[in-house]
Design a protein around this motif. Structure first.
Motif, short mmCIF file in Angstrom:
data_model
loop_
_atom_site.label_atom_id
_atom_site.label_comp_id
_atom_site.label_asym_id
_atom_site.label_seq_id
_atom_site.Cartn_x
_atom_site.Cartn_y
_atom_site.Cartn_z
N GLU A 1 0.86 -1.18 0.00
CA GLU A 1 0.00 0.00 0.00
C GLU A 1 0.90 1.24 0.00
OE1 GLU A 1 -4.02 1.58 2.34
OE2 GLU A 1 -2.73 0.04 3.24
N VAL A 2 0.62 2.18 -0.91
CA VAL A 2 1.48 3.35 -1.08
C VAL A 2 0.66 4.63 -0.96
CG1 VAL A 2 3.14 4.52 -2.57
CG2 VAL A 2 2.97 2.02 -2.63
N PHE A 3 1.10 5.52 -0.07
CA PHE A 3 0.49 6.83 0.10
C PHE A 3 1.34 7.86 -0.65
CE2 PHE A 3 -1.63 4.44 3.20
CZ PHE A 3 -2.73 5.14 3.68
N VAL A 4 0.73 8.57 -1.59
CA VAL A 4 1.46 9.56 -2.38
C VAL A 4 0.81 10.93 -2.23
CG1 VAL A 4 2.20 7.84 -4.08
CG2 VAL A 4 0.13 9.16 -4.50
N PRO A 5 1.61 12.00 -2.26
CA PRO A 5 1.02 13.35 -2.18
C PRO A 5 0.41 13.76 -3.50
CG PRO A 5 3.39 13.50 -2.43
CD PRO A 5 3.07 12.03 -2.29
N GLU A 6 -0.36 14.82 -3.46
CA GLU A 6 -1.04 15.29 -4.66
C GLU A 6 -0.08 15.76 -5.74
OE1 GLU A 6 -3.57 18.25 -3.03
OE2 GLU A 6 -4.83 16.82 -1.95
N VAL A 7 1.16 16.13 -5.38
CA VAL A 7 2.13 16.60 -6.38
C VAL A 7 2.74 15.45 -7.17
CG1 VAL A 7 2.73 18.68 -5.08
CG2 VAL A 7 4.05 16.58 -4.73
N SER A 8 2.50 14.23 -6.78
CA SER A 8 3.10 13.10 -7.49
C SER A 8 2.51 13.00 -8.89
CB SER A 8 2.84 11.79 -6.73
OG SER A 8 1.46 11.54 -6.63
N PRO A 9 3.35 12.76 -9.90
CA PRO A 9 2.86 12.69 -11.28
C PRO A 9 1.95 11.48 -11.50
CG PRO A 9 5.24 12.98 -11.22
CD PRO A 9 4.80 12.64 -9.83
N GLU A 10 1.01 11.62 -12.40
CA GLU A 10 0.11 10.52 -12.72
C GLU A 10 0.89 9.34 -13.29
OE1 GLU A 10 -2.82 8.01 -12.90
OE2 GLU A 10 -2.99 9.98 -11.94
N VAL B 1 -2.95 2.39 -4.19
CA VAL B 1 -2.44 3.76 -4.15
C VAL B 1 -3.45 4.66 -3.46
CG1 VAL B 1 -1.62 5.71 -5.52
CG2 VAL B 1 -1.17 3.37 -6.28
N VAL B 2 -2.97 5.40 -2.46
CA VAL B 2 -3.79 6.38 -1.74
C VAL B 2 -3.18 7.76 -1.98
CG1 VAL B 2 -4.71 7.13 0.47
CG2 VAL B 2 -4.38 4.68 0.01
N VAL B 3 -3.93 8.64 -2.64
CA VAL B 3 -3.45 10.00 -2.91
C VAL B 3 -4.00 10.92 -1.84
CG1 VAL B 3 -3.36 11.88 -4.59
CG2 VAL B 3 -3.43 9.51 -5.39
N THR B 4 -3.11 11.54 -1.06
CA THR B 4 -3.57 12.39 0.03
C THR B 4 -2.50 13.40 0.41
OG1 THR B 4 -4.44 12.39 2.29
CG2 THR B 4 -2.74 10.79 1.81
N GLY B 5 -2.92 14.62 0.72
CA GLY B 5 -2.01 15.65 1.20
C GLY B 5 -1.35 16.43 0.08
N ALA B 6 -1.09 17.70 0.36
CA ALA B 6 -0.47 18.57 -0.64
C ALA B 6 0.99 18.25 -0.86
CB ALA B 6 -0.62 20.03 -0.22
N ALA B 7 1.66 17.69 0.15
CA ALA B 7 3.09 17.40 0.05
C ALA B 7 3.38 16.08 0.75
CB ALA B 7 3.90 18.53 0.67
N TYR B 8 4.63 15.64 0.64
CA TYR B 8 5.04 14.36 1.20
C TYR B 8 4.73 14.26 2.69
CZ TYR B 8 8.10 10.78 3.14
OH TYR B 8 8.59 9.71 3.85
N ALA B 9 4.94 15.32 3.44
CA ALA B 9 4.75 15.28 4.89
C ALA B 9 3.34 14.87 5.27
CB ALA B 9 5.09 16.63 5.51
N GLN B 10 2.35 15.36 4.53
CA GLN B 10 0.96 15.01 4.83
C GLN B 10 0.66 13.55 4.44
OE1 GLN B 10 1.52 18.20 3.09
NE2 GLN B 10 1.74 18.89 5.21
N ALA B 11 1.23 13.10 3.33
CA ALA B 11 1.06 11.70 2.93
C ALA B 11 1.70 10.78 3.97
CB ALA B 11 1.67 11.48 1.55
N TYR B 12 2.82 11.21 4.51
CA TYR B 12 3.51 10.40 5.51
C TYR B 12 2.67 10.26 6.78
CZ TYR B 12 7.02 8.86 8.87
OH TYR B 12 7.70 8.17 9.84
N GLU B 13 2.07 11.36 7.22
CA GLU B 13 1.22 11.31 8.42
C GLU B 13 0.07 10.33 8.23
OE1 GLU B 13 0.04 15.33 9.04
OE2 GLU B 13 2.03 16.00 9.70
N ALA B 14 -0.55 10.37 7.06
CA ALA B 14 -1.66 9.45 6.79
C ALA B 14 -1.17 8.01 6.74
CB ALA B 14 -2.33 9.83 5.47
#
Length: 313
Positions: free
Chosen positions: A97-106, A119-132
């Motif tokens: 399971e991979v959490f990626v930020p919204e800036v990650s390319p399609e 794939v879980v897309v969440t957060g504006a940047a890596y830090a928010q994806a990491y928290e999730a």
């Protein structure tokens, strides 16, 4: 602290899966052929690694060195580490399971899904994806892989420098290494120690190591720019920071336009299709941010190629 013994141990365990990792080519060119006043420029073509980046080394080692529960492995990633974990998980037959930020390319998201990852897309940047990701790991008990700040991940990255030394039968005089969270530069510097210069390179808009050196300790920075998807950590990792204090000679910043120009040059002149993060070394040479001596041999690590190739048009 990661050291040469830890990297040698990583290499030995990774050798147990020769069907997965690749020995990537080392292209040796005269400095003049790249317009650089130095003896040689070596290009370590790690963008040809499994999963399209150096991350495959550390992520496979993380999975091999730890028991993986039925809930599988979980990671937060701008893309490359996630792809590496997904590829290793697929090879070992475990869930991912991979959490990626919204800036990650399609393009990176599509690659993750093709490798069987959720794939879980969440957060504006890596830090928010990491928290999730952390919250999800606590709920499921999955083995957590970190994109850049775990001993196995850094030691695995260090095997890249070991491989360069084996291929050339010596180290170059200097190695120019792109920095996001510090896993690659930490591994490379730990293998090289004081036997060659290690120069850390960062985009001006993602200066994690540069800011830490100025503050005397890791600090949060604002992240953006052309390479934010792969060099988008907000703070240098503890392992990379510790190694860099002993074995990294300098940390240089590069503007986005120079990084983009170097990326396009690599494609147009050498037909090497790499992501922006892989072009910082050439950008440092082309801009004069790093000026090698005439007798010097410089190694550049082309660390990844997970991007939309249409952007090179």
């Amino acid at each position: 602290m990661i050291d040469r013994n830890a990297i040698a141990a990583a290499r030995q365990q990774l050798a147990a899966r020769p069907d997965f990792l690749r020995t990537t080519p080392l292209m040796r060119l005269s400095g003049r052929s790249l317009g650089v006043d130095c003896a040689e420029v070596w290009l370590k073509l790690e963008h040809l690694q499994v999963g399209g980046s150096f991350k495959a080394r550390g992520m496979l080692y993380r999975l091999l060195a730890n028991p993986v529960p039925d809930s599988g492995v979980i990671i937060a990633s701008g893309g490359n580490a996630g792809i590496a974990v997904a590829a290793a998980a697929q090879a070992l037959g475990v869930r991912c399971e991979v959490f990626v930020p919204e800036v990650s390319p399609e393009a990176k998201r599509a690659r993750l899904r093709a490798l069987g990852a959720e794939v879980v897309v969440t957060g504006a940047a890596y830090a928010q994806a990491y928290e999730a990701c952390v919250a999800r790991q606590q709920a499921t008990g999955a083995l957590q892989a970190h994109a850049y700040d775990q001993p196995e991940v850094v030691a695995g990255a260090g095997t890249l420098a070991l491989e360069i030394e084996e291929q050339a039968r010596r180290l170059p005089d200097s190695l120019l290494v792109s920095v996001g969270g510090g896993g690659l530069v930490g591994g490379v510097a730990a293998w090289v120690e004081s036997r060659a210069r290690v120069i850390a390179l960062e985009p001006e808009r993602a200066p994690t190591l540069h800011a830490a050196r100025a503050a005397g300790q890791p600090v949060d920075v604002e992240v953006g720019g052309i390479a934010a998807d792969s060099l988008g950590a907000r703070r240098i990792g503890g392992i990379g920071w510790a190694v860099s204090q002993r074995h990294v000679h300098d940390a240089l910043l590069l503007p986005d336009d120079a990084i983009r120009a170097a990326q396009l040059w690599l494609w147009k002149e050498l037909k090497l299709a790499v992501e922006p993060a892989a072009a910082l070394g050439l950008a440092a040479l082309q801009t004069g941010s790093y000026r090698p001596a005439p007798h010097e041999t410089v190694a550049l690590i082309l660390c990844g190629a997970n991007f939309d190739p249409a952007s090179l048009g």
